[in-house]
Design an enzyme around this catalytic site. Structure first.
Site, mmCIF file in Angstrom:
data_model
loop_
_atom_site.group_PDB
_atom_site.id
_atom_site.type_symbol
_atom_site.label_atom_id
_atom_site.label_comp_id
_atom_site.label_asym_id
_atom_site.label_seq_id
_atom_site.Cartn_x
_atom_site.Cartn_y
_atom_site.Cartn_z
ATOM 1 N N TYR A 1 -3.994 1.972 -0.695
ATOM 2 C CA TYR A 1 -3.253 1.798 -1.944
ATOM 3 C C TYR A 1 -2.030 0.947 -1.639
ATOM 4 O O TYR A 1 -1.297 1.226 -0.694
ATOM 5 C CB TYR A 1 -2.831 3.167 -2.485
ATOM 6 C CG TYR A 1 -1.979 3.122 -3.734
ATOM 7 C CD1 TYR A 1 -2.552 2.845 -4.978
ATOM 8 C CD2 TYR A 1 -0.609 3.359 -3.681
ATOM 9 C CE1 TYR A 1 -1.769 2.809 -6.130
ATOM 10 C CE2 TYR A 1 0.175 3.331 -4.827
ATOM 11 C CZ TYR A 1 -0.418 3.057 -6.045
ATOM 12 O OH TYR A 1 0.360 3.021 -7.183
ATOM 13 N N ASP B 1 0.749 -3.543 5.248
ATOM 14 C CA ASP B 1 1.516 -2.792 4.256
ATOM 15 C C ASP B 1 2.118 -1.591 4.998
ATOM 16 O O ASP B 1 1.453 -0.583 5.221
ATOM 17 C CB ASP B 1 0.598 -2.334 3.117
ATOM 18 C CG ASP B 1 1.353 -1.493 2.091
ATOM 19 O OD1 ASP B 1 2.483 -1.050 2.395
ATOM 20 O OD2 ASP B 1 0.808 -1.258 1.004
ATOM 21 N N LYS C 1 10.312 2.429 0.825
ATOM 22 C CA LYS C 1 10.628 3.812 1.186
ATOM 23 C C LYS C 1 11.842 3.930 2.124
ATOM 24 O O LYS C 1 12.966 3.808 1.683
ATOM 25 C CB LYS C 1 9.382 4.508 1.742
ATOM 26 C CG LYS C 1 8.244 4.512 0.684
ATOM 27 C CD LYS C 1 7.156 5.460 1.012
ATOM 28 C CE LYS C 1 5.931 5.306 0.125
ATOM 29 N NZ LYS C 1 5.987 5.995 -1.145
HETATM 30 N N1 HOZ Z 1 1.928 6.680 -4.963
HETATM 31 C C1 HOZ Z 1 2.694 7.711 -4.373
HETATM 32 C C2 HOZ Z 1 1.936 8.463 -3.382
HETATM 33 N N2 HOZ Z 1 1.193 7.720 -2.468
HETATM 34 C C3 HOZ Z 1 3.260 8.654 -5.383
HETATM 35 C C4 HOZ Z 1 4.562 8.194 -5.843
HETATM 36 C C5 HOZ Z 1 5.346 9.237 -6.633
HETATM 37 O O1 HOZ Z 1 4.757 9.967 -7.410
HETATM 38 O O2 HOZ Z 1 6.529 9.249 -6.492
#
Ligand code: HOZ
Length: 425
Positions: free
Chosen positions: A142, A237, A265
């Site tokens: 992802y 990534d 992050k």
């Molecule tokens: N896409 C995030 C986890 N891989 C979740 C992001 C969130 O809900 O803060």
């Protein structure tokens, strides 16, 4: 009715699903999402006054724990000088210099406001630089929610079983080729057929978004060799793995030099930030030096830059990664013992401070093996842990994160809770 239930009911009237990011809604595990009132160290308190040991850590940024004093102080100081300028500031240079020092494959870096923007922009640059159209992504990886990457994606897309998203025109993903992760032959076949038109291969070098899945020995080396051979760019990534699996990210851990890297992050100390960077000749395609356009009003904003500098500086402390590894190994060993009480197979996978308990037989090496896990058992485990005050990612296809603020006592309390929780699953 609990206060979280009240807030969730109110939220659902004004926010789709009551959340601003789908996985938070607890759809995959049932129950009511906990509304967070405050967070400190490795814990947060919900709106009902209950404390939890947190292994989500805002999905990765909180490697130092919540409300980490140096980061809070840096944000305070920066905020008194204004929150956004839309003009260059020293903080951008400071953070860029730190990133480049910690990740030597990055010669130049551009800050954006999210991981999604980082991956989307990196691919635009790759296409602009190579003059080619096609990109490879891996099933179950992802890379945020940009159109061209929203196909066979992990994280919430996998959790909610969305094969591709309505609203993403077929043409947008028409040049995105999906390949199985950890399968060198599959990428070789694509390189054979499309090599001359392949702009980039983008990969989570350690996948966090189908749960924690490590690259097979030699896999990243093969990606490097194949992309170099066909003249396409290799994009790591490292939004999750950057500054987490090692100070220099997965590229340091595995000794691979990508052409471009996407970050997010940890780099913002918990404020909205992303970055993409890499080879200077590639990055010099970006406007205003080159013709590839990418911009952002809040890009490089002084608060995020200050928070990011404070967060990265604290990673330089002697023994930081050794301590994080020891804590994470202790958790893994404890969970392994506890999992013996489960009714079926549990596969624990960990790389550094990223860890997942898969409810199925291992090893989990790709999306088909992850998808075969028993999400109902995961849901029972998740809720049993939640009831015991342990907050895990509310989906099977996510990694949990250990922070340096977790102590042995908290790890051991987690393992004790898990011994009971596994028995329910
Ligand atoms: N896409 C995030 C986890 N891989 C979740 C992001 C969130 O809900 O803060």
């Amino acid at each position: 009715m609990t206060r979280s239930e009240e807030l969730f009911a109110r939220a659902q009237k004004v926010i789709p699903g009551g959340v601003n990011s789908p996985v938070r809604a607890f759809k995959a595990v049932g129950g009511t999402p906990r509304f967070v009132e405050r967070a400190e160290g490795c814990r947060f308190r919900d709106a009902d006054g209950r404390w939890y040991i947190d292994y989500v850590g805002s999905w990765g940024p909180m490697i130092h724990g919540h409300a980490f004093p140096p980061v809070i102080e840096a944000i305070h100081k920066a905020a008194t000088r204004g929150t956004s300028y839309g003009a260059p500031c020293e903080g951008e240079v400071e953070l860029a210099e730190r990133v480049i020092r910690l990740m030597p494959s990055i010669e130049k870096v551009r800050f954006v406001s999210s991981g999604t923007e980082a991956t989307m922009s990196a691919l635009r640059v790759a296409r602009g630089f190579t003059g080619r159209r096609k990109v490879v992504k891996f099933e179950g990886c992802y890379h945020g929610h940009a159109d061209l990457l929203l196909v066979s994606a992990g994280s919430g897309v996998a959790t909610l079983g969305i094969p591709g998203s309505p609203g993403v025109p077929e043409g947008t993903v028409g040049d995105t080729i999906v390949v199985r992760y950890n399968d060198v032959a599959a990428l070789e076949a694509v390189a054979e057929e499309h090599g001359a038109d392949l702009a980039a291969v983008i990969v989570e070098p350690v996948v966090g978004n189908m749960g924690c899945v490590a690259p097979n020995p030699g896999y990243l080396e093969a990606l490097r060799a194949i992309t170099a051979r066909v003249g396409s760019l290799l994009i790591f990534d490292e939004v999750m793995t950057g500054f987490r699996v090692a100070r220099g990210g997965a590229q340091e851990l595995y000794g691979i030099k990508p052409d471009l890297t996407c970050l997010g992050k940890i780099i913002g100390g918990g404020l909205p930030v992303g970055a993409y960077g890499g080879r200077a000749d590639v990055m010099d395609c970006v406007a205003p030096v080159g013709p590839v356009y990418q911009a952002g009003t809040l890009s490089g904003n002084p608060l995020a830059m200050a928070a990011g500098c404070a967060a990265l500086d604290a990673l330089e402390a002697d023994g930081f990664y050794e301590r994080l590894e020891a804590l994470s190994a202790r958790l893994e060993a404890g969970l392994r013992r506890a999992a013996e009480r489960a009714s079926g197979p549990v596969t624990l996978q960990r790389v550094g401070s990223m860890i997942t308990a898969f409810f199925g037989p291992g090893p989990i090496v790709d999306w088909p093996s992850a998808k075969a896990c028993d999400t109902a058992r995961f849901g029972r485990f998740f809720n049993a842990m939640l009831n015991r005050g342990i907050y895990l990612p509310p989906a099977q296809f996510e990694a949990a994160f250990v922070s340096i603020a977790h102590t042995e006592a908290e790890i051991d309390a987690t393992v004790d809770a898990a011994a009971e929780a596994f028995a329910t699953a």
